[in-house]
Design a protein around this motif. Sequence first.
Motif, PDB file in Angstrom:
ATOM      1  N   GLU A 178      19.774   2.086  -6.623  1.00 56.63           N
ATOM      2  CA  GLU A 178      18.673   1.131  -6.277  1.00 56.63           C
ATOM      3  C   GLU A 178      19.177  -0.039  -5.553  1.00 56.63           C
ATOM      4  O   GLU A 178      18.389  -0.299  -4.547  1.00 56.63           O
ATOM      5  N   GLY A 206      12.894   2.466  -6.048  1.00 58.68           N
ATOM      6  CA  GLY A 206      12.712   2.721  -7.336  1.00 58.68           C
ATOM      7  C   GLY A 206      13.047   4.099  -7.693  1.00 58.68           C
ATOM      8  O   GLY A 206      12.642   5.111  -7.043  1.00 58.68           O
ATOM      9  N   VAL A 233       8.236   1.808  -9.369  1.00 65.83           N
ATOM     10  CA  VAL A 233       8.757   0.834  -8.466  1.00 65.83           C
ATOM     11  C   VAL A 233       9.496  -0.230  -8.920  1.00 65.83           C
ATOM     12  O   VAL A 233       9.220  -0.922  -9.980  1.00 65.83           O
ATOM     13  N   LYS A 279      12.449   5.561  -2.077  1.00 68.18           N
ATOM     14  CA  LYS A 279      12.117   4.351  -1.295  1.00 68.18           C
ATOM     15  C   LYS A 279      10.761   4.782  -0.346  1.00 68.18           C
ATOM     16  O   LYS A 279      10.708   5.942   0.021  1.00 68.18           O
ATOM     17  N   PHE A 300       1.995  -2.728  -7.347  1.00 70.74           N
ATOM     18  CA  PHE A 300       2.900  -1.834  -8.201  1.00 70.74           C
ATOM     19  C   PHE A 300       3.038  -2.550  -9.501  1.00 70.74           C
ATOM     20  O   PHE A 300       4.284  -2.126 -10.273  1.00 70.74           O
ATOM     21  N   VAL A 346       3.170   7.525  -4.790  1.00 69.32           N
ATOM     22  CA  VAL A 346       3.389   6.229  -4.533  1.00 69.32           C
ATOM     23  C   VAL A 346       3.411   5.653  -3.098  1.00 69.32           C
ATOM     24  O   VAL A 346       3.027   4.655  -2.911  1.00 69.32           O
ATOM     25  N   ILE A 366       9.396  -0.489  -0.587  1.00 66.88           N
ATOM     26  CA  ILE A 366       9.602  -0.372  -2.096  1.00 66.88           C
ATOM     27  C   ILE A 366      10.579   0.552  -2.458  1.00 66.88           C
ATOM     28  O   ILE A 366      10.659   1.546  -1.822  1.00 66.88           O
ATOM     29  N   MET A 388      10.588   6.631  -8.831  1.00 65.37           N
ATOM     30  CA  MET A 388       9.594   7.431  -7.923  1.00 65.37           C
ATOM     31  C   MET A 388       9.861   8.750  -7.627  1.00 65.37           C
ATOM     32  O   MET A 388       8.926   9.592  -7.377  1.00 65.37           O
ATOM     33  N   PHE A 438       1.382   2.808  -1.406  1.00 67.82           N
ATOM     34  CA  PHE A 438       1.701   2.061  -0.526  1.00 67.82           C
ATOM     35  C   PHE A 438       0.691   1.753   0.821  1.00 67.82           C
ATOM     36  O   PHE A 438       0.672   0.734   0.979  1.00 67.82           O
TER      37      PHE A 438
END
Length: 408
Positions: A207, A350, A260, A383, A404, A359, A348, A353, A363
């Motif tokens: 990350e 995480g 996220v 991402k 989020f 996700v 973003i 995800m 976004f």
Amino acid sequence: MGEAMKAERLVRVKKFGGTSVGSIERIEDVAKRVLESQKAGESPVLVVSAMSGETNRLVGLAETVNPGYRGVAYDMLLASGEQVSISLLAMAIERLGGKAKPFLAHQLGIYTDSMFSKAKITKIDSSRILKEVEEGVIPIVAGFQGMDSNFNVTTLGRGGSDTTAVALAAALEADACEIFTDVPAVFSADPRLVPKAREISRLSFEEMVEMASLGSKVLHIRSVEIAAKYGVKLHVRSTFEKREGTWVLMEDDMMENPVVTAVTHDASTAVIKLFPMPDGTSVLAELFEMLSKKGIVVDIITQSHKEDKQRLAFSIPNEEIRPTLSLVSEFLSEAEAEVIEDVAKISIVGVGMRNHPGVAAQFFRTLADFDIPIHLVTTSEIKVSAVIDSKHLDRAANGLHTAFGLDV
Ligand code: ADP
Ligand code: ASP
Ligand code: MG
């Protein structure tokens, strides 16, 4: 370093950033803190950045004398900021009764390739440092610089002192490296842009690599890559407070893994659009090969067709606009190049995800609700990233952070 020596001495690489050594008072505070850690049984090895604002000042001087110039002289100039801060810190430690010695990269054998202003460390000789540590001396190493095989001074790219520190920690086989900075931790977004950002106590290397590559400047991307490769845990913490900050480590079961983890942004992005391009894939291969030979990292790429002609758009760091355009005009004389400068990348990140659909939808929904158009977009397993107009950056970052569920 052998196990015996490691058991005897707890070698700790501690990196202090520009703000942390930004004034004489701050340098004195760092000196005190380092001596306390030595009294507590650690053997500190310090890596220091130039005093805050100094590297920017040097960049400004270079731009005035020869705009866009890159090469030996540029790196020599930029590396000079660290020579000042390491010397002052050594003097401050000695004044308090400690033993300290400043070192430039060439004195320690910090070797790099010859890619000026973004050189990569190829080898570090740790013997000199270990000798000093054995004698109770605190070595203070100039961050951000190296030496190529022709003895030229090189620099590692802006923010590169983090990389010096982690590479040194790896060479010394230290299990952790402390990054002292002007924020108490890595946050779920840049706290300067998102006031409701929260501190993250543990993050995976994966990350952090994404966050760094997407513009979060709290850690230099190479430093995280090297840390992951050599298993050096990173502890990002405040220079001004004693408490723990963020640990960046191997992903493990202890981690919470929210879907996220962070919203990151990169305000220094530009988009280059090329049309009409000759048709075919080989022209793309050649173009990106040439860019990569110059060390230009191309980020998001989109390709499409209009009236049988190829259209290409890609994003690059702002500072690469000039070399990119000169290469394009040489290689693709018939293509017209449009540069969009007032753009920023919002992303973003995480690892959670991976197992959560929807996700990307969330976004886009968030940006759509704010009426924010997107120039380029890209996604990976962990991402989602979009290039938008800079004027929308603030609303996008804060909006995504709220959407989020990251707000404190
Ligand atoms: P140093 O001079 O210590 O290397 P930098 O300025 O390079 O410090 O990095 C610290 C800065 O990074 C912070 O002041 C903060 O504004 C910025 N930053 C960007 N994203 C983040 C984030 N997610 N968490 C913490 N800081 C961040
Ligand atoms: N002094 C350099 C810079 O400002 C390196 C660093 O601070 O890490 O980019
Ligand atoms: Mg930095």
